[in-house]
Design an enzyme around this catalytic site. Structure first.
Site, short mmCIF file in Angstrom:
data_model
loop_
_atom_site.label_atom_id
_atom_site.label_comp_id
_atom_site.label_asym_id
_atom_site.label_seq_id
_atom_site.Cartn_x
_atom_site.Cartn_y
_atom_site.Cartn_z
N ASP A 243 62.16 -4.21 -26.11
CA ASP A 243 62.12 -3.04 -25.59
C ASP A 243 60.95 -2.61 -25.83
OD1 ASP A 243 61.99 -0.40 -24.98
OD2 ASP A 243 63.15 0.76 -26.89
N HIS A 337 69.45 0.61 -16.37
CA HIS A 337 68.34 1.41 -17.42
C HIS A 337 67.21 0.78 -16.99
CE1 HIS A 337 66.47 3.58 -20.37
NE2 HIS A 337 65.51 3.13 -20.43
#
Length: 429
Positions: A243, A337
């Site tokens: 991430d 995303h």
């Protein structure tokens, strides 16, 4: 949770101070070890080396490891805790000024807070009433960062100095916000690579508030400890995904332009400062973990194993948004995303993400209260966070697995010069 990565930790510097005597039978206390720097010399070697300590012949003293000796600097062009690498422990805290407290009380508070932050970040005791919680530890990359919320300016009679960029964030469809855990007059971010060092700072800041301000909300977070992986890598979140791959990096030519207010920006007191958006994002882990790895990868648009885009290559290989499979389907789904959050898909909007994960126990129905304490930095949230979040609202595949539960926006002024305190240009200008 936009898809961007963090810069590496700055090169540590050794703390300095004056020597302090101690009985021969006593272990190496935090004060003593740090205090002997001027007299006997604490010497930092190459990265990962231990710290030397000139012990008396009768002592068999173990030195601090590099984890404890790493130090961030309080004084500088920017406040600490923005471009520093992710720390293992973090605390976020918002305060409201007490009834009757105004500009004078706020200035005195920021002066106290700045002095305490300077001391603690150097590995020194916080003050005369120090709790000694972290007396045996070094600085441990401690950073303490201060910011002002929207209502702070009305409370202190400084409405004309309130930045336009601090206007309240718009509502988003994914919001399920708890007002009691959102916003605040003052905001403090604490990070360190040792849990006791971080807690020590948290307690010192809370005590320093005295009667001038009271805690509105407080949240605790964590990241992987430095050195826990065989090589430096982008962090993973509680969904198991790498991430932060596309975070802006300080060596990029437009980094300062994207992240910091220019020196001649408006208002003048925000020169070299930044704006922090803070969101408590709960992850619906039970639902997420029911997905296959392949389905999870389609939601994100990246491989779970190494963070590489589904279009191929490594983590840093540019994503091919047009690549299709044998059936003509996009390899990176249209609602992935990572596709939606790309700066080139949002008019160049970019922000520096510097989050902490959180886990606050298990609900009565057995569901983990866990997720991300999302903190992002930008020169202007209307050109950073807001356009990206609006686009995520319109069709992000990840949205059904997360819930935004609290929110705040804070103006974080530039760093304090030697002899100054954070916010002095605002409060005494």
């Amino acid at each position: 949770m936009p898809d961007q990565s963090l810069p590496k930790t700055r090169t540590p510097k050794a703390p300095t101070g004056e020597s302090e005597a101690a009985p021969a039978h006593e272990g190496i206390s935090r004060r003593r070890l740090l205090g002997t720097a001027g007299a006997t010399g604490i010497v930092l070697g190459t990265a990962g080396a231990a710290v030397g300590y000139a012990a008396a012949p009768s002592e068999a003293a173990a030195p601090l490891t590099s984890l404890g000796t790493d130090r961030a600097m309080f004084h500088g062009k920017h406040q600490p805790g923005i471009t520093d690498g992710l720390q293992a422990r973090g605390h976020l805290m918002a305060f409201d000024l007490a009834a009757g407290a105004g500009r004078k009380e706020a200035a005195a508070l920021l002066r106290r807070w700045s002095d305490t932050a300077r001391r603690l970040m150097a590995g020194e005791p916080g003050g005369h009433d120090d709790t000694d919680v972290a007396r045996d530890a070094g600085p441990s990359s401690l950073t303490i960062t201060f910011g002002f919320g929207h209502n702070f300016f009305a409370r202190t009679g400084l409405e004309k100095q309130r930045p336009a960029a601090l206007d309240p964030l718009p509502e988003f469809s994914s919001d399920h916000l708890d007002k009691n855990r959102s916003n605040g007059d003052l905001w403090v971010q604490i990070g360190a690579n040792d849990a006791l060092v971080a807690f020590h700072a948290l307690r010192a800041i809370q005590k320093d508030a005295g009667r001038a301000a009271k805690v509105r909300w407080q949240m605790n977070g964590f990241n992987r400890s430095p050195g826990a992986t065989s090589h430096p890598m982008t962090a993973r979140n509680l969904m198991g995904q790498i991430d932060g791959t596309r975070n802006p990096k300080p060596n990029e030519a437009d980094f300062d332009q994207r992240i910091f207010v220019p020196e001649k920006g408006e208002p003048a007191w925000m020169a070299n400062g930044s704006y922090a958006v803070v969101r408590r994002i709960r992850m619906l882990l039970d639902d997420w973990e029911q997905l296959s790895v392949r389905a999870q990868e389609d939601v994100i648009g990246r491989r779970k194993s190494n963070g590489a885009a589904l279009s191929g290559g490594t983590e840093t290989t540019a994503m091919d948004l047009e690549k299709t499979d044998a059936k003509g389907n996009l390899v990176v789904p249209i609602n992935a995303h990572a596709r939606i959050t790309r700066p080139d898909q949002n008019g160049g909007a970019a922000m520096l993400r510097r989050p902490f994960s959180f886990h606050d126990g298990i609900d009565t129905d057995g569901v983990p209260d866990a997720g991300l304490l999302f903190v992002c930095w930008q020169a202007d949230p209307l050109r950073g966070f807001v356009p990206v979040q609006r686009k995520l609202d319109r069709g992000d595949a990840l949205s059904q697995f997360i819930r935004h539960e609290s929110s705040g926006l804070f103006a974080v002024p530039g760093g304090a010069a030697e002899g100054e305190y954070v916010g002095q240009k605002l409060l005494e200008g």
